[in-house]
Design an enzyme around this catalytic site. Structure first.
Site, PDB file in Angstrom:
ATOM      1  CG  ASP A  88      35.432  42.551  50.518  1.00  0.00           C
ATOM      2  OD1 ASP A  88      35.753  41.369  50.381  1.00  0.00           O
ATOM      3  OD2 ASP A  88      34.482  43.079  49.909  1.00  0.00           O
ATOM      4  CG  LEU A  89      39.490  42.419  45.333  1.00  0.00           C
ATOM      5  CD1 LEU A  89      40.727  43.284  45.297  1.00  0.00           C
ATOM      6  CD2 LEU A  89      39.713  41.172  44.490  1.00  0.00           C
ATOM      7  CG  ASP A  90      35.335  40.445  44.332  1.00  0.00           C
ATOM      8  OD1 ASP A  90      35.933  40.904  43.355  1.00  0.00           O
ATOM      9  OD2 ASP A  90      35.429  39.266  44.710  1.00  0.00           O
ATOM     10  CB  THR A 108      35.530  42.116  40.507  1.00  0.00           C
ATOM     11  OG1 THR A 108      35.832  42.383  41.858  1.00  0.00           O
ATOM     12  CG2 THR A 108      36.727  42.361  39.637  1.00  0.00           C
ATOM     13  CE  LYS A 117      27.174  43.125  46.009  1.00  0.00           C
ATOM     14  NZ  LYS A 117      26.798  44.538  46.197  1.00  0.00           N
ATOM     15  N   GLY A 118      30.624  38.141  49.211  1.00  0.00           N
ATOM     16  CA  GLY A 118      31.499  37.673  50.300  1.00  0.00           C
ATOM     17  C   GLY A 118      31.411  36.175  50.544  1.00  0.00           C
ATOM     18  NE  ARG A 157      35.810  30.098  42.343  1.00  0.00           N
ATOM     19  CZ  ARG A 157      37.079  29.826  42.070  1.00  0.00           C
ATOM     20  NH1 ARG A 157      37.407  28.685  41.494  1.00  0.00           N
ATOM     21  NH2 ARG A 157      38.033  30.692  42.360  1.00  0.00           N
ATOM     22  CB  SER A 212      39.306  39.090  49.297  1.00  0.00           C
ATOM     23  OG  SER A 212      38.527  38.543  48.273  1.00  0.00           O
ATOM     24  CB  ALA A 213      35.254  35.376  50.259  1.00  0.00           C
ATOM     25  CB  SER A 214      37.855  36.552  45.573  1.00  0.00           C
ATOM     26  OG  SER A 214      38.299  36.151  44.298  1.00  0.00           O
ATOM     27  NE  ARG A 215      38.842  28.344  46.662  1.00  0.00           N
ATOM     28  CZ  ARG A 215      39.574  27.437  47.300  1.00  0.00           C
ATOM     29  NH1 ARG A 215      40.811  27.199  46.933  1.00  0.00           N
ATOM     30  NH2 ARG A 215      39.066  26.755  48.300  1.00  0.00           N
ATOM     31  CG  ASN A 216      39.914  34.214  40.860  1.00  0.00           C
ATOM     32  OD1 ASN A 216      40.720  33.412  40.404  1.00  0.00           O
ATOM     33  ND2 ASN A 216      38.607  33.994  40.859  1.00  0.00           N
ATOM     34  CE  LYS A 263      35.402  38.377  53.607  1.00  0.00           C
ATOM     35  NZ  LYS A 263      35.463  39.382  52.535  1.00  0.00           N
ATOM     36  CD  GLU A 265      33.436  42.504  53.694  1.00  0.00           C
ATOM     37  OE1 GLU A 265      32.562  42.702  52.842  1.00  0.00           O
ATOM     38  OE2 GLU A 265      34.208  41.543  53.636  1.00  0.00           O
ATOM     39  CG  ASP A 266      31.054  44.625  48.864  1.00  0.00           C
ATOM     40  OD1 ASP A 266      31.791  43.803  49.454  1.00  0.00           O
ATOM     41  OD2 ASP A 266      30.502  44.381  47.776  1.00  0.00           O
TER      42      ASP A 266
HETATM   43  P1  B16 Z   1      36.136  33.493  43.691  1.00  0.00           P
HETATM   44  P2  B16 Z   1      35.132  39.440  48.444  1.00  0.00           P
HETATM   45  C1  B16 Z   1      33.986  37.356  47.193  1.00  0.00           C
HETATM   46  O1  B16 Z   1      34.999  38.333  47.277  1.00  0.00           O
HETATM   47  C2  B16 Z   1      32.838  37.842  46.329  1.00  0.00           C
HETATM   48  O2  B16 Z   1      32.135  38.890  46.993  1.00  0.00           O
HETATM   49  C3  B16 Z   1      31.883  36.723  46.039  1.00  0.00           C
HETATM   50  O3  B16 Z   1      30.843  37.171  45.195  1.00  0.00           O
HETATM   51  C4  B16 Z   1      32.652  35.577  45.396  1.00  0.00           C
HETATM   52  O4  B16 Z   1      31.792  34.474  45.131  1.00  0.00           O
HETATM   53  C5  B16 Z   1      33.771  35.135  46.332  1.00  0.00           C
HETATM   54  O5  B16 Z   1      34.620  36.235  46.574  1.00  0.00           O
HETATM   55  C6  B16 Z   1      34.591  34.000  45.772  1.00  0.00           C
HETATM   56  O6  B16 Z   1      35.274  34.452  44.635  1.00  0.00           O
HETATM   57  O7  B16 Z   1      35.174  32.663  42.897  1.00  0.00           O
HETATM   58  O8  B16 Z   1      36.933  34.473  42.864  1.00  0.00           O
HETATM   59  O9  B16 Z   1      37.008  32.650  44.591  1.00  0.00           O
HETATM   60  O10 B16 Z   1      33.928  40.321  48.328  1.00  0.00           O
HETATM   61  O11 B16 Z   1      35.219  38.681  49.750  1.00  0.00           O
HETATM   62  O12 B16 Z   1      36.415  40.147  48.058  1.00  0.00           O
HETATM   63 MG    MG Z   2      33.001  42.235  48.788  1.00  0.00          MG
END
Ligand code: B16
Ligand code: MG
Length: 220
Positions: A9-11, A17, A45-46, A49, A114-118, A145, A169-170
């Protein structure tokens, strides 16, 4: 058990972050006259957006049209991107880079889940994307997730069986996703927040793959 791969996982696992997501969402909650508690943040978390925004709107009894929600989600992302614009290796969680290097030396495959688009952009900006063979982020999945799609796609991309793959995972939702997909979920953080993880470590500092495999052996 012979380990083939690790999906990260990233964040909150690779980079710190999670605190920026918290600050950006808290800023949004304040717009609505509320605030975000750390307990509520654990639940975010996870989470994607849009789902995070919906959680905050609901907690503050705010109704918005889909168009307004899109604009608010874009606003949060703008704040978030501004907060991380100077992100560098100093934002890596302690011990992560050494741990990735050691996996490479052992020919253990490495993927991002990771769930993050970034997420992929962040790995590239920091300069650690070369460790990863597969990048599954918020742009590549339809289901968030705790659905295991993000990790199943990662395992497929790495051509490994989930049962031979550790997921770091966190978040509770991420651990659930890993369990559902048949992976070996290793929590990073506090044991009390991750009761369903097979093992939990505070971070990667002084942690080796051998220690994890030994601990897994001891509990099986
Ligand atoms: P973004 P992970 C998740 O990343 C974050 O834990 C979560 O807080 C965030 O809202 C989500 O990504 C979406 O991120 O807005 O950058 O697309 O923990 O799955 O790496
Ligand atoms: Mg995370």
């Amino acid at each position: 058990m012979e380990l083939s791969a690790c999906i990260f996982d990233l964040d909150g696992v690779i980079v710190d972050t999670a605190k920026f997501h918290f600050d950006a969402w808290n800023r949004m909650a304040e717009l609505f006259g509320g605030s975000l508690t750390h307990t509520q943040n654990e639940e975010l978390k996870g989470v994607s957006r849009m789902a995070s925004l919906e959680f905050i709107l609901e907690r503050n009894n705010i109704q918005k049209t889909q168009e307004e929600k899109n604009a608010l989600a874009a606003q949060k992302n703008e704040w978030y991107l501004d907060m991380i614009k100077n992100i560098g290796k100093d934002e890596l969680l302690p011990g992560v880079e050494l741990f990735l290097e050691s996996l490479k030396k052992k020919n253990i495959k490495i993927g991002l889940g990771s769930a993050s688009r970034n997420a992929t952009t962040i790995l590239k900006t920091i300069g650690i994307d070369h460790f990863f063979e597969v990048f599954i982020d918020g742009n590549s999945v339809k289901k968030s997730k705790p659905h295991p799609e993000v990790f199943l796609k990662g395992a497929a991309g790495l051509s490994v069986e989930p049962s031979r793959c550790i997921v770091f995972e966190d978040s509770e939702k991420g651990v659930k996703a890993a369990n559902t997909g048949g992976f070996i979920p290793i929590g990073i953080g506090l044991e009390e927040n991750l009761p369903e993880a097979r093992l939990v470590y505070p971070g990667f500092q002084n942690l080796t793959l051998e220690m994890i495999l030994q601990d897994l052996d001891n509990i099986s």
